[in-house]
Design an enzyme around this catalytic site. Structure first.
Site, PDB file in Angstrom:
ATOM      1  N   LYS A  35      -9.246  -8.513   3.353  1.00  0.00           N
ATOM      2  CA  LYS A  35      -9.146  -9.349   2.170  1.00  0.00           C
ATOM      3  C   LYS A  35      -7.655  -8.819   1.719  1.00  0.00           C
ATOM      4  O   LYS A  35      -7.288  -7.686   1.832  1.00  0.00           O
ATOM      5  CB  LYS A  35     -10.027  -8.970   0.989  1.00  0.00           C
ATOM      6  CG  LYS A  35     -10.725  -7.682   0.842  1.00  0.00           C
ATOM      7  CD  LYS A  35      -9.624  -6.669   0.491  1.00  0.00           C
ATOM      8  CE  LYS A  35      -9.069  -6.360  -0.632  1.00  0.00           C
ATOM      9  NZ  LYS A  35      -8.053  -5.035  -1.127  1.00  0.00           N
TER      10      LYS A  35
ATOM     11  N   TYR B 190     -12.004  -8.302  -6.309  1.00  0.00           N
ATOM     12  CA  TYR B 190     -13.383  -7.522  -6.468  1.00  0.00           C
ATOM     13  C   TYR B 190     -14.097  -8.181  -7.669  1.00  0.00           C
ATOM     14  O   TYR B 190     -15.220  -8.725  -7.718  1.00  0.00           O
ATOM     15  CB  TYR B 190     -13.456  -6.078  -6.430  1.00  0.00           C
ATOM     16  CG  TYR B 190     -12.964  -5.563  -5.047  1.00  0.00           C
ATOM     17  CD1 TYR B 190     -14.026  -5.724  -3.774  1.00  0.00           C
ATOM     18  CD2 TYR B 190     -11.779  -5.317  -4.609  1.00  0.00           C
ATOM     19  CE1 TYR B 190     -13.664  -5.365  -2.549  1.00  0.00           C
ATOM     20  CE2 TYR B 190     -11.631  -4.550  -3.403  1.00  0.00           C
ATOM     21  CZ  TYR B 190     -12.584  -4.714  -2.383  1.00  0.00           C
ATOM     22  OH  TYR B 190     -12.126  -4.110  -1.078  1.00  0.00           O
TER      23      TYR B 190
HETATM   24  P1  NAD Z   1      -1.956   0.969   5.133  1.00  0.00           P
HETATM   25  O1  NAD Z   1      -0.440   0.950   4.702  1.00  0.00           O
HETATM   26  O2  NAD Z   1      -2.395   2.332   5.275  1.00  0.00           O
HETATM   27  O3  NAD Z   1      -2.012   0.385   6.615  1.00  0.00           O
HETATM   28  C1  NAD Z   1      -1.056  -0.771   6.973  1.00  0.00           C
HETATM   29  C2  NAD Z   1      -1.233  -0.740   8.318  1.00  0.00           C
HETATM   30  O4  NAD Z   1      -0.017  -1.810   8.813  1.00  0.00           O
HETATM   31  C3  NAD Z   1      -0.083   0.739   9.009  1.00  0.00           C
HETATM   32  O5  NAD Z   1      -0.642   1.318   9.903  1.00  0.00           O
HETATM   33  C4  NAD Z   1       1.273   0.440   9.289  1.00  0.00           C
HETATM   34  O6  NAD Z   1       1.922   0.883  10.071  1.00  0.00           O
HETATM   35  C5  NAD Z   1       1.056  -1.068   9.566  1.00  0.00           C
HETATM   36  N1  NAD Z   1       2.119  -2.093   9.618  1.00  0.00           N
HETATM   37  C6  NAD Z   1       2.417  -3.021  10.594  1.00  0.00           C
HETATM   38  N2  NAD Z   1       3.654  -3.700  10.324  1.00  0.00           N
HETATM   39  C7  NAD Z   1       3.876  -3.369   9.027  1.00  0.00           C
HETATM   40  C8  NAD Z   1       5.010  -3.773   8.070  1.00  0.00           C
HETATM   41  N3  NAD Z   1       5.699  -4.567   8.455  1.00  0.00           N
HETATM   42  N4  NAD Z   1       4.967  -3.146   6.906  1.00  0.00           N
HETATM   43  C9  NAD Z   1       4.102  -2.216   6.583  1.00  0.00           C
HETATM   44  N5  NAD Z   1       2.972  -1.674   7.372  1.00  0.00           N
HETATM   45  C10 NAD Z   1       2.773  -2.489   8.692  1.00  0.00           C
HETATM   46  O7  NAD Z   1      -2.711   0.121   4.189  1.00  0.00           O
HETATM   47  P2  NAD Z   1      -4.294  -0.159   3.940  1.00  0.00           P
HETATM   48  O8  NAD Z   1      -4.434   0.427   2.673  1.00  0.00           O
HETATM   49  O9  NAD Z   1      -4.949   0.527   5.286  1.00  0.00           O
HETATM   50  O10 NAD Z   1      -4.358  -1.711   3.900  1.00  0.00           O
HETATM   51  C11 NAD Z   1      -4.281  -2.614   4.996  1.00  0.00           C
HETATM   52  C12 NAD Z   1      -5.306  -3.978   4.904  1.00  0.00           C
HETATM   53  O11 NAD Z   1      -6.653  -3.402   4.454  1.00  0.00           O
HETATM   54  C13 NAD Z   1      -4.830  -4.745   3.573  1.00  0.00           C
HETATM   55  O12 NAD Z   1      -4.958  -6.172   3.851  1.00  0.00           O
HETATM   56  C14 NAD Z   1      -5.780  -4.135   2.199  1.00  0.00           C
HETATM   57  O13 NAD Z   1      -5.796  -5.136   1.350  1.00  0.00           O
HETATM   58  C15 NAD Z   1      -6.948  -4.060   2.916  1.00  0.00           C
HETATM   59  N6  NAD Z   1      -7.940  -2.900   2.621  1.00  0.00           N
HETATM   60  C16 NAD Z   1      -9.125  -3.180   2.379  1.00  0.00           C
HETATM   61  C17 NAD Z   1     -10.134  -2.200   1.801  1.00  0.00           C
HETATM   62  C18 NAD Z   1     -11.348  -2.914   1.641  1.00  0.00           C
HETATM   63  O14 NAD Z   1     -12.136  -1.864   1.030  1.00  0.00           O
HETATM   64  N7  NAD Z   1     -11.837  -3.539   2.061  1.00  0.00           N
HETATM   65  C19 NAD Z   1      -9.541  -1.145   1.330  1.00  0.00           C
HETATM   66  C20 NAD Z   1      -7.995  -0.709   1.553  1.00  0.00           C
HETATM   67  C21 NAD Z   1      -7.446  -1.618   2.239  1.00  0.00           C
END
Ligand code: NAD
Length: 394
Positions: free
Chosen positions: A153, A241
Site C-alpha cells: 500500500k 490506515y
Molecule cells: P525503504 O526505502 O526501506 O525500501 C524501499 C526499497 O526500494 C529499498 O530497498 C530501495 O533500495 C529500493 N528502491 C528501488 N528503486 C528505488 C528508487 N528509485 N528510489 C528509492 N528506493 C528504491 O522503504 P520501506 O519503508 O521498506 O517501504 C517500501 C514500501 O512498503 C512502500 O510502498 C511502503 O508504503 C510499504 N510499507 C508498508 C508497510 C506496511 O505495514 N504494510 C510498512 C512500511 C512500508
C-alpha cells in the site's frame, strides 16, 4: 524485548487496577478486575505447515526496511508460502539475505533482469515492496512475466496507474492483491465483527488517528519526502490506515469527504508532501468518520468506534503486534484477549491460498484503487475548501 513486555505488563496492570467494575465470565474477555496477561508477539500456527514442495514460491522485490525487517522473516510463519527469490539493485545485500534465508543465489535478480523471472517456474508470486511511485511499473512487468502480485500500500500514485495494474493482471490472468495487512490481523477482524454484528448498536461515529514523526535521517524516509516516489505525504503513507479503518469497520463506501491540511512552514521535510491531513468521511448509513493523518506527531495508530449501545477502541490498531482492544457496553469495560498472530504471514498465505483455489483475494486491486480515488478526493477537498462527493466504487 524484555522492556517492551515489562511496559506492556505495566500498562495492562494499570488497566487492571482501575475501578471495580463487575467482570463478565466470558472466555476471551479480560475485564478490569482480571489479571493482566502478557501475550507473545507471535505464536506459531497450530496446524502443521504443508510440505515445503507444496507451498507457493515468492519473490520479494526491494530489500528495504519493511521487506527485510518484517516481510522476509515472516515467511518462517507461513503455511502456504515460501521465499524463493530476491530482487534488488544491490547484489551484495541480496546475497547476504539469500544466505540468511536459504534462497538459492541463482534466484537473485536486479531491476534490469527482473522480467526474466518469467523463466523461473519456482516463482509463483511477486511481492512488490518498493517506493509507491514504482508499484505500477513493477506490478505490470511482474504480471506480464506471468506471476501473481502482492503489492504494498498505497497501490500507486494515481487512479490511472491503479487501473493499468488491474488491467495488466486481468490480461495475464494473474491475481492482484494489495497488502492491507490490517484486514488479515485478528484484532482488527474482531473489531470488524463487533461493529458489523451490531454489538455496539447502531454505529454513529468513528475516530481514527495515524501518525508518526517523519525522520529525514532514516534512509526509508528519504523517498517519502519526494512527491514523485511517494505519491503524497502522511495520507498516502499512514493516513491510509485511518481511511481503511473507517471503510472496513462500516463495511460501506463514503459518499462525501471534506478535509484540511497543514504543513509546518519552512520545515524542509514538507517541501513536496504534506505533514497533516484531517478529513471527515460521510457514509450512507449516517456514520461520520473523523480521521487524522500526520508526519509530525509522535507514533499513533488507533481508532475508536461509537455506537448507540457501546464503544470500542483499538489502540494500537495497526501496529505489527501487541494490539489492545477495549469494548465498553453499559457499565462493563472488557479487554478482548485475542491470540496475536503474524499478520504478514496470514496476509501472504491468503494470497497463496487464493491462487491455489483460484479465487479473488479479499483485498484485490479494486480495493487499492478505491483508496487512491478517495485520497485524491481528500486532497481536492482540502485544496478547494469544498465538500467533495465521491462516486461509489465502479
Ligand atoms: P525503504 O526505502 O526501506 O525500501 C524501499 C526499497 O526500494 C529499498 O530497498 C530501495 O533500495 C529500493 N528502491 C528501488 N528503486 C528505488 C528508487 N528509485 N528510489 C528509492 N528506493 C528504491 O522503504 P520501506 O519503508 O521498506 O517501504 C517500501 C514500501 O512498503 C512502500 O510502498 C511502503 O508504503 C510499504 N510499507 C508498508 C508497510 C506496511 O505495514 N504494510 C510498512 C512500511 C512500508
Amino acid at each position: 524485548m524484555l522492556n517492551a513486555v515489562k511496559n506492556l505488563l505495566t500498562r495492562r496492570q494499570i488497566i487492571g487496577s482501575g475501578m471495580g467494575i463487575l467482570g463478565v465470565g466470558m472466555a476471551g474477555l479480560v475485564t478490569r478486575n482480571s489479571p493482566a496477561i502478557a501475550q507473545p508477539a507471535y505464536k506459531p500456527a497450530k496446524e502443521p505447515p504443508i510440505p515445503d514442495e507444496k507451498k507457493l514460491g515468492w519473490a520479494v522485490v526491494g530489500l528495504g526496511k519493511f521487506a527485510t525487517q518484517q516481510i522476509i522473516p515472516s515467511f518462517s510463519q507461513c503455511k502456504q508460502s515460501k521465499l524463493v527469490a530476491l530482487v534488488s539493485g544491490d547484489r551484495a545485500k541480496a546475497e547476504n539475505y539469500a544466505r540468511q534465508y536459504n534462497v538459492n543465489p541463482k534466484n537473485i535478480y536486479n531491476y534490469e533482469n527482473y522480467d526474466s523471472l518469467r523463466n523461473n517456474p519456482e516463482v509463483d508470486i511477486i511481492y512488490i515492496v518498493l517506493p509507491n511511485g514504482l508499484h505500477a511499473e513493477y506490478t505490470i512487468r511482474g504480471a506480464q512475466a506471468g506471476k501473481h502480485i502482492l503489492c504494498e500500500k498505497p497501490m500507486a500514485n494515481t487512479v490511472e496507474e491503479c487501473q493499468a495494474m488491474i488491467a495488466a493482471c486481468n490480461q495475464a490472468n494473474r491475481k492482484l492483491m494489495i497488502a492491507y495487512r490490517a484486514q488479515y490481523e485478528p484484532f482488527n477482524l474482531e473489531a470488524i465483527a463487533i461493529a458489523q454484528k451490531k454489538q455496539l448498536g447502531q454505529l454513529k461515529a468513528i475516530v481514527a488517528d495515524h501518525g508518526r514523526n517523519l525522520d529525514p535521517k532514516d534512509p526509508a524516509d528519504i523517498w517519502r519526502m519526494n512527491k514523485k516516489l511517494a505519491g503524497g505525504g502522511s495520507l498516502f503513507d499512514i493516513g491510509i490506515y485511518s481511511l481503511q479503518a473507517a471503510r472496513y469497520i462500516t463495511g460501506e463506501e463514503p459518499t462525501e469527504v471534506c478535509a484540511m491540511t497543514y504543513s509546518t512552514p519552512n520545515d524542509p521535510r514538507f517541501k513536496e508532501v504534506e505533514e497533516n491531513v484531517n478529513f471527515i468521511l460521510r457514509f450512507p448509513s449516517g456514520v461520520l468518520a473523523n480521521c487524522t493523518s500526520s508526519y509530525g506527531y509522535s507514533s499513533t495508530k488507533r481508532f475508536q468506534v461509537f455506537g448507540s449501545n457501546g464503544t470500542l477502541e483499538l489502540d494500537p490498531a495497526t501496529d505489527y503486534y501487541r494490539h489492545q482492544l477495549t469494548v465498553k457496553r453499559e457499565k462493563v469495560q472488557e479487554e478482548r484477549q485475542i491470540q496475536e498472530q503474524n499478520q504478514f504471514a496470514l496476509e501472504m498465505d491468503h494470497l497463496s491460498e487464493s491462487v491455489m483455489q483460484d479465487r479473488q483475494p479479499k483485498t484485490p486491486g479494486e480495493e487499492g484503487l478505491q483508496d487512491v480515488r478517495l485520497m485524491l478526493a481528500i486532497y481536492e477537498a482540502a485544496r478547494t475548501g469544498r465538500t467533495i462527493s465521491v462516486d461509489s466504487r465502479e
